[in-house]
Design a protein around this motif. Structure first.
Motif, short mmCIF file in Angstrom:
data_model
loop_
_atom_site.label_atom_id
_atom_site.label_comp_id
_atom_site.label_asym_id
_atom_site.label_seq_id
_atom_site.Cartn_x
_atom_site.Cartn_y
_atom_site.Cartn_z
N GLY A 29 0.55 -1.32 0.06
CA GLY A 29 0.12 -0.08 -0.03
C GLY A 29 0.69 1.26 0.07
O GLY A 29 0.20 2.32 0.54
N VAL A 30 1.92 1.10 -0.47
CA VAL A 30 2.97 2.47 -0.66
C VAL A 30 3.18 2.78 -2.12
O VAL A 30 3.18 1.76 -3.11
N TYR A 31 2.94 3.89 -2.30
CA TYR A 31 3.15 4.39 -3.73
C TYR A 31 4.64 4.37 -3.90
O TYR A 31 5.63 5.08 -3.19
N GLY A 32 5.02 3.68 -5.25
CA GLY A 32 6.45 3.56 -5.64
C GLY A 32 6.99 4.45 -6.48
O GLY A 32 6.25 4.49 -7.78
N THR A 33 8.22 4.75 -6.48
CA THR A 33 9.03 5.50 -7.54
C THR A 33 10.23 4.72 -7.88
O THR A 33 10.62 4.05 -6.90
N SER A 34 10.83 5.02 -8.74
CA SER A 34 12.19 4.30 -9.29
C SER A 34 13.17 5.25 -10.07
O SER A 34 12.69 6.24 -10.71
N VAL A 35 14.50 4.68 -9.46
CA VAL A 35 15.43 5.05 -10.35
C VAL A 35 16.24 3.85 -11.07
O VAL A 35 16.72 3.08 -10.26
N ILE A 36 16.61 3.76 -12.31
CA ILE A 36 17.08 2.60 -12.82
C ILE A 36 18.44 2.95 -13.01
O ILE A 36 18.79 4.01 -13.86
N THR A 37 19.19 2.06 -12.60
CA THR A 37 20.70 2.16 -12.63
C THR A 37 21.44 1.44 -14.00
O THR A 37 22.35 1.57 -14.66
N SER A 38 20.51 0.11 -14.27
CA SER A 38 21.13 -0.53 -15.35
C SER A 38 20.02 -1.30 -15.68
O SER A 38 18.96 -1.49 -15.21
N VAL A 39 20.16 -1.69 -17.26
CA VAL A 39 19.03 -2.69 -17.84
C VAL A 39 19.85 -4.04 -18.13
O VAL A 39 20.69 -3.98 -18.70
N THR A 40 19.12 -4.84 -17.41
CA THR A 40 19.66 -6.31 -17.72
C THR A 40 18.79 -7.08 -18.76
O THR A 40 17.35 -6.79 -18.78
N SER A 41 19.35 -7.61 -19.57
CA SER A 41 18.45 -8.59 -20.51
C SER A 41 18.43 -10.17 -19.66
O SER A 41 19.39 -10.90 -19.60
N GLN A 42 17.53 -10.37 -19.28
CA GLN A 42 17.39 -11.40 -18.10
C GLN A 42 15.76 -12.09 -18.18
O GLN A 42 14.83 -11.56 -18.72
N ASN A 43 15.87 -13.25 -17.78
CA ASN A 43 14.59 -14.06 -17.92
C ASN A 43 14.79 -15.07 -16.89
O ASN A 43 15.65 -14.93 -15.89
N THR A 44 13.86 -16.11 -16.63
CA THR A 44 13.94 -16.76 -15.36
C THR A 44 15.21 -17.89 -15.20
O THR A 44 15.38 -18.57 -14.48
N GLN A 45 15.76 -17.99 -16.55
CA GLN A 45 17.11 -18.83 -16.86
C GLN A 45 18.31 -17.98 -16.48
O GLN A 45 19.43 -18.75 -16.05
#
Length: 269
Positions: A29-45
């Protein structure tokens, strides 16, 4: 509504990083804000690629958030280079952040390194001393202290040693120990508590550390005392893992069920 900020990497698979943090904030129940530092190419594997954003982009994101939002708590996750850690540290110090949760993310679930080795000193010297609480797991604690942690007594000693790095509290997570229970140790000045839950047999544990730390941050943002924030987050992470056991999302380490209390995973079948 209380507002919190996560500063971390993006997980394209949605199970960890920024995506898990924002889900955890919303669940609390908290409003979330974000700062992205890195972009990963990622999946469950696993992780196949990492692109670190330019420092001026990271800094401008932080400035934009604090120029407009009333941030009650900040959580940091993947900060992959010494330069990124220093930039984030300097900005948070500039904004006089009081409640900072530092999750010292080092390795992804699939084994990919998310923190460069030469960045550890900057983490210890610049960011951890600003932290209200740090949330390392056993492996991260061993790396930070250059020691082995084999049992609960070792955990208590290690947690107290980690406090010497300057944070107000340390939550050392014991899920990696061979035990029927996942026991975490919280230490602070005149505080030593343990939080225990039975381990759950599931491969869907991707993003557990991110989710736990961001849930703690959410409850701190809501004004909970540290012990209540950790216990509430511990209860949440248990249910999020337990209710994810039968989810079939991806073919590797699947995500948690962040919204287990809704019917969002039901199908027409």
């Amino acid at each position: 509504m209380r507002q919190a900020l996560t500063i971390a990497g993006s997980d394209s698979g949605g199970g960890a990083g920024i995506q898990a943090d924002l889900k955890s904030f919303a669940a609390a129940g908290v409003y979330g804000t974000s700062v992205i530092t890195s972009v990963t190419s990622q999946n469950t594997q696993g992780v196949t690629d990492i692109f670190n954003l330019p420092l001026d982009s990271i800094e401008s994101q932080i400035d934009a958030i604090f120029a407009d939002f009333d941030i009650s708590c900040v959580k940091t996750g993947m900060l992959s280079t010494a330069e990124i850690i220093q930039a984030v540290s300097d900005r948070l110090q500039n904004y006089n952040v009081k409640k900072l949760v530092v999750d010292p993310v080092m390795v992804a679930k699939g084994g990919s390194r998310l923190l460069e080795k030469n960045a550890v000193n900057t983490l210890v010297e610049s960011l951890i001393p600003q932290a209200y609480i740090i949330t390392p797991n056993i492996e991260e604690g061993e790396f930070l202290l250059n020691c082995k942690i084999n049992n609960e007594e070792d955990m208590r000693k290690a947690a107290k040693e980690l406090m010497r790095m300057g944070s107000e509290f340390v939550l050392l997570k014991g899920g990696h120990l061979k035990s029927r229970y996942a026991k975490d140790i919280l230490v602070g000045t005149n505080v030593e508590l343990s939080f225990s839950a039975e381990k759950i047999g599931s491969k869907n544990t991707h993003g557990t550390g991110c989710t736990y730390a961001s849930s703690i941050a959410a409850y701190l943002a809501k004004g909970f005392d540290i012990d209540k924030a950790v216990q509430t987050a511990k209860n949440y992470i248990y249910e999020a893992i337990s209710s994810s056991r039968n989810l079939r999302i991806g073919s590797g380490h699947g995500p948690l069920n962040h919204f287990f209390y809704t019917r969002s995973f039901d199908s027409a079948d």
